[in-house]
Scaffold this motif. Structure first.
Motif, short mmCIF file in Angstrom:
data_model
loop_
_atom_site.label_atom_id
_atom_site.label_comp_id
_atom_site.label_asym_id
_atom_site.label_seq_id
_atom_site.Cartn_x
_atom_site.Cartn_y
_atom_site.Cartn_z
N VAL A 105 -132.77 26.07 32.71
CA VAL A 105 -133.05 25.81 34.13
C VAL A 105 -134.53 25.90 34.47
O VAL A 105 -134.90 25.78 35.64
N GLY A 106 -135.39 26.14 33.49
CA GLY A 106 -136.81 26.24 33.76
C GLY A 106 -137.25 27.68 33.96
O GLY A 106 -136.44 28.60 34.07
N GLN A 107 -138.56 27.88 33.99
CA GLN A 107 -139.13 29.22 34.11
C GLN A 107 -138.45 30.02 35.21
O GLN A 107 -138.17 29.51 36.29
N VAL A 138 -134.95 24.19 40.57
CA VAL A 138 -133.64 23.74 40.07
C VAL A 138 -132.59 24.81 40.33
O VAL A 138 -132.78 25.99 40.02
N VAL A 139 -131.46 24.40 40.89
CA VAL A 139 -130.28 25.25 41.05
C VAL A 139 -129.12 24.55 40.35
O VAL A 139 -128.95 23.33 40.51
N ALA A 140 -128.35 25.30 39.58
CA ALA A 140 -127.27 24.68 38.82
C ALA A 140 -126.03 25.55 38.86
O ALA A 140 -126.11 26.78 38.88
N GLY A 182 -120.50 25.96 29.62
CA GLY A 182 -121.92 25.91 29.92
C GLY A 182 -122.40 24.56 30.42
O GLY A 182 -123.58 24.38 30.71
N LYS A 183 -121.50 23.60 30.54
CA LYS A 183 -121.89 22.27 31.01
C LYS A 183 -122.09 22.27 32.53
O LYS A 183 -121.47 23.04 33.25
N ASP A 184 -122.97 21.38 32.99
CA ASP A 184 -123.25 21.29 34.42
C ASP A 184 -122.01 20.87 35.20
O ASP A 184 -121.39 19.85 34.88
N VAL A 185 -121.65 21.67 36.21
CA VAL A 185 -120.71 21.21 37.23
C VAL A 185 -121.50 20.40 38.25
O VAL A 185 -121.08 19.33 38.69
N TRP A 186 -122.65 20.91 38.61
CA TRP A 186 -123.63 20.18 39.38
C TRP A 186 -125.01 20.79 39.15
O TRP A 186 -125.13 21.93 38.71
N ARG A 187 -126.05 20.02 39.45
CA ARG A 187 -127.43 20.47 39.30
C ARG A 187 -128.25 19.80 40.40
O ARG A 187 -128.12 18.60 40.62
N LEU A 188 -129.08 20.58 41.08
CA LEU A 188 -129.85 20.07 42.21
C LEU A 188 -131.28 20.59 42.12
O LEU A 188 -131.50 21.77 41.88
N ASN A 189 -132.24 19.70 42.32
CA ASN A 189 -133.64 20.09 42.40
C ASN A 189 -134.04 20.10 43.87
O ASN A 189 -134.09 19.05 44.52
#
Length: 370
Positions: free
Chosen positions: A46-48, A70-72, A79-86
């Motif tokens: 998810v980044g730093q 990023v929020v996921a 561990g797969k994305d259900v959703w991901r939002l920047n």
């Protein structure tokens, strides 16, 4: 703006005062034990990340966030994305969720609610916050750094109430305590645990974990830090560099308190409470009365995270990205788990039967027992 700048300045003062010009070297680790089997189930990125970005588990999902925005929501099993939002803006604290609505706080003091991967609403906060919002009962609760608790409507973002406590000169730029115990909202305000009516913010009780003492403002800083350990109505917490104690949250009465010098939160089970001192000495206290149960020195100066008690072990991360699994009975080593080599800043989380950690470099790792 002046209020926000004041909070930022005092947070930086605390950080500067608590730093040391020369830190002791981490204690070298002996060869790893292998007394229990684990297997890496999945990993994600998810980044730093920072100390206030804590993995949160709800509704079969692991909610995580990165500093950059990023929020996921990750499926806890795969561990797969259900959703991901920047969100397009840095994130300062989060994530909180009830499994449906997730909430974070941005670096410019905005509380953002997300549902099904889409932003639902965004409102400006009056002060900074370093604690993940609590989403419960159709509302979003926030503990701000100026020692106020605020409640917002989960659907619209309308502010429902604010409970402010006496301000102090310094604030702690660290995760605080905010949780639900039955029909009471429990918040750490200065060195006290405070029970609030979640409908209107009225104070039901206040119980000190530590009393502010000392000759200067830094020494008098005794904020309750997260995470805390809750078993039924029994809530155990740490006051920053001052004490560890337990409170009966049904009545707001103290059970015990004991001097302790740690700066990270605690966790525990029905028998013991676990935590580390500032120098990395790791301890267990009897939950019933606070008497010491055991302590170990082999993790000193390894920059330990807050712990997580799960089953027969206690998990704690360190500054080199190692997760130490320790026997809850005597503190002996059970095994070690490796990540991406960057520090584990926040406490591990439990997602079903999987142990989940998030590193400074934004790696999210989950292991299951074999």
């Amino acid at each position: 703006m002046s209020r926000a700048l004041s909070l930022l300045a005092t947070a930086l003062v605390v950080a500067a005062c608590s730093s040391s010009p020369k830190k002791p070297q981490p204690t070298p680790l002996a060869p790893a034990a292998a007394l229990m089997g684990t297997q890496l189930a999945w990993s994600a990125q998810v980044g730093q990340s920072g100390v206030s970005l804590v993995p949160h588990v709800a509704g079969g999902r692991v909610f995580v966030a990165g500093n950059a925005g990023v929020v996921a929501a990750l499926d806890a099993a795969t561990g797969k994305d259900v959703w991901r939002l920047n969100l397009g803006t840095p994130i300062a604290a989060g994530v909180g969720s009830d499994g449906q609505t997730a909430a974070v706080i941005t670096g410019n003091n905005q509380l953002v609610a997300i549902a099904d991967g889409s932003e639902r609403w965004r409102v400006r906060m009056p002060a900074r916050s370093f604690t993940a919002p609590l989403v419960a009962g159709g509302r979003v609760f926030v503990l701000s750094a100026d020692r106020a608790v605020l409640a917002f409507d989960g659907k619209t973002g309308a502010r429902l109430w604010t409970q402010s406590r006496p301000a102090e000169p310094l604030v702690l730029s660290q995760t605080g305590a905010l949780l639900a115990v039955g029909d009471t909202l429990v918040a750490g305000l200065a060195g006290r645990l405070t029970g609030l009516n979640p409908d209107n913010g009225a104070v039901r009780w206040e119980t000190p974990v530590a009393t502010s003492r000392g000759t200067n403002e830094v020494e008098r800083l005794v904020d309750v830090v997260g995470p805390v350990s809750r078993i039924g109505n029994n809530v155990c917490a740490r006051a920053y560099s001052a004490a560890v104690g337990c409170v009966d949250a049904s009545r707001g009465t103290p059970v015990w308190t004991r001097a302790a010098q740690g700066t990270t939160g605690v966790h525990g089970d029905d028998r013991l409470v676990f935590g580390s001192e500032t120098d990395g000495r790791f301890l267990a206290w009897q939950r019933a009365n606070g008497e010491p149960a055991w302590s170990i020195d082999r993790l000193k100066y390894r920059s330990l995270s807050a712990p997580l008690a799960l089953g027969r072990v206690v998990a704690v991360g360190d500054g080199s990205g190692i997760v130490h699994l320790i026997s809850r009975e005597d503190g002996s080593e059970m095994t070690r788990l490796t990540t991406d080599g960057s520090a584990i800043l926040a406490a591990p989380a439990l997602a079903g039967d999987a142990l989940v950690v998030q590193t400074r470099n934004g790696g999210v790792f989950a292991w299951r027992p074999q």
